[in-house]
Design a protein around this motif. Sequence first.
Motif, short mmCIF file in Angstrom:
data_model
loop_
_atom_site.label_atom_id
_atom_site.label_comp_id
_atom_site.label_asym_id
_atom_site.label_seq_id
_atom_site.Cartn_x
_atom_site.Cartn_y
_atom_site.Cartn_z
N LEU A 232 1.12 -1.31 -0.34
CA LEU A 232 -0.25 0.39 0.25
C LEU A 232 1.12 1.26 0.05
CD1 LEU A 232 -2.27 1.22 0.04
CD2 LEU A 232 -2.62 1.42 2.34
N ALA A 233 0.50 1.73 -0.98
CA ALA A 233 1.25 3.51 -0.63
C ALA A 233 0.01 4.89 -0.90
CB ALA A 233 3.14 2.81 -1.67
N LYS A 234 -0.53 5.91 -0.01
CA LYS A 234 -0.51 6.03 -0.26
C LYS A 234 1.08 7.86 -1.14
CE LYS A 234 -3.83 7.16 0.56
NZ LYS A 234 -5.57 7.41 -0.20
N ARG A 235 0.32 8.78 -1.53
CA ARG A 235 1.39 9.58 -2.27
C ARG A 235 2.62 9.64 -1.50
NH1 ARG A 235 -1.87 14.36 -6.24
NH2 ARG A 235 0.42 14.01 -6.95
N PRO A 236 2.35 10.10 -0.71
CA PRO A 236 3.32 10.75 1.14
C PRO A 236 4.42 9.58 0.71
CG PRO A 236 1.21 11.42 1.62
CD PRO A 236 0.78 10.84 0.69
N ASP A 237 3.60 8.31 0.72
CA ASP A 237 4.99 6.78 0.25
C ASP A 237 5.38 6.34 -0.99
OD1 ASP A 237 3.94 6.45 3.31
OD2 ASP A 237 1.54 5.96 1.83
N ASP A 239 6.25 9.32 -2.19
CA ASP A 239 7.33 9.99 -2.08
C ASP A 239 8.39 9.61 -1.53
OD1 ASP A 239 8.65 12.90 -3.37
OD2 ASP A 239 8.12 12.95 -0.58
N TYR A 240 8.23 9.37 -0.51
CA TYR A 240 8.97 8.77 0.22
C TYR A 240 10.25 7.81 0.14
CZ TYR A 240 11.19 6.37 4.60
OH TYR A 240 11.84 5.83 6.15
N MET A 241 9.45 6.82 -1.41
CA MET A 241 10.14 5.72 -1.45
C MET A 241 11.01 6.55 -2.63
SD MET A 241 7.50 2.54 -1.22
CE MET A 241 5.86 2.96 -1.73
N THR A 242 10.25 6.65 -3.39
CA THR A 242 10.97 7.37 -4.75
C THR A 242 12.97 8.25 -4.16
OG1 THR A 242 9.27 7.45 -5.96
CG2 THR A 242 11.08 8.99 -6.96
N TYR A 243 12.27 8.51 -3.31
CA TYR A 243 13.40 10.17 -2.67
C TYR A 243 14.66 9.07 -2.28
CZ TYR A 243 16.17 12.95 -0.07
OH TYR A 243 17.29 13.90 0.39
#
Length: 308
Positions: A232-237, A239-243
């Motif tokens: 599960l990944a909301k938009r903040p998640d 962004d966190y994973m990508t960064y």
Amino acid sequence: MSHQLPDVQASQPDVTVGLSQVGVTGVEKLVKIARDDKRPLILMAEFEVFVDLPSGRKGIDMSRNMQVIDEVLEAAVSEPAYRVEDMCGDAAERLLAKHDYTSTAEVKMTAELVVREDTPASGLTTQSTAKIIAGATATDEGTREEIGAEVVGMTVCPCSQGMSASRARDVLQDLAVDDDTIEEFLEKVPQPGHSQRGHATLTVETEGSPDVDLMDLVDMARDSMSARIYNLAKRPDEDYMTYHAHANAKFVEDCVRSMAEMTVENFDHLADNAVVHMKQSNDESIHQHNAHAEREVTLGQLRDELGR
């Protein structure tokens, strides 16, 4: 006219070559993993079972032996186990005792483990999966057991990222941005690189039961890659994973080296003759081929390479 048929005698070829592994694969069993003060985990596990075949024996009597193997596995999984590797060791020792012609019995097991966790930014509860890898080899000298896991994560190519950073630097210089600001910006904002889904495998094998925690191995394998991923990944998640993935770009060989470093750091209590198997396979995103790195080595050799 009558013809006399010649005598026909069934011939059996001489058996002169032994085989190191003869057995069965794809045997499925329910396995119950006991946990202190918690409900047990129920796994649908798949087993592979092998015995050595000496040169003087033609076969392992597959039909009758299948019943023996099934009885051994049923006995091994009938009671809740705290460690799946110990259950494999028990089954291997039972097989060795029941086959008087063999010198080695091996049992391998894989199963999907579901773990509850929270997403990294939004804190939502979700689940992740890891493939448990367990096994044991029993001989007259004793039993060696193996435990570990295969997990999925994300990696970013450092070479691709370096080319993007070079392009960004040129553009910023053309915009008259001073060099110090450019370098500070590039340090704080990782540039794009092509990413891939990675598959990390980490196992430890020792004499007897490995004194390691399965979940530690799962965490180490997940953390060896550029970033963890989540179901599960909301938009903040996202962004966190990508960064974090782009801030920690790694080749496949870097992932294996990270597993090696964490193994030496976290398992200083294990003997030098413990065997560590580390493997990283990446599903490449911009190539038609995939990338792979692998190392199997004793813990003592790893300690020497890393300066103990």
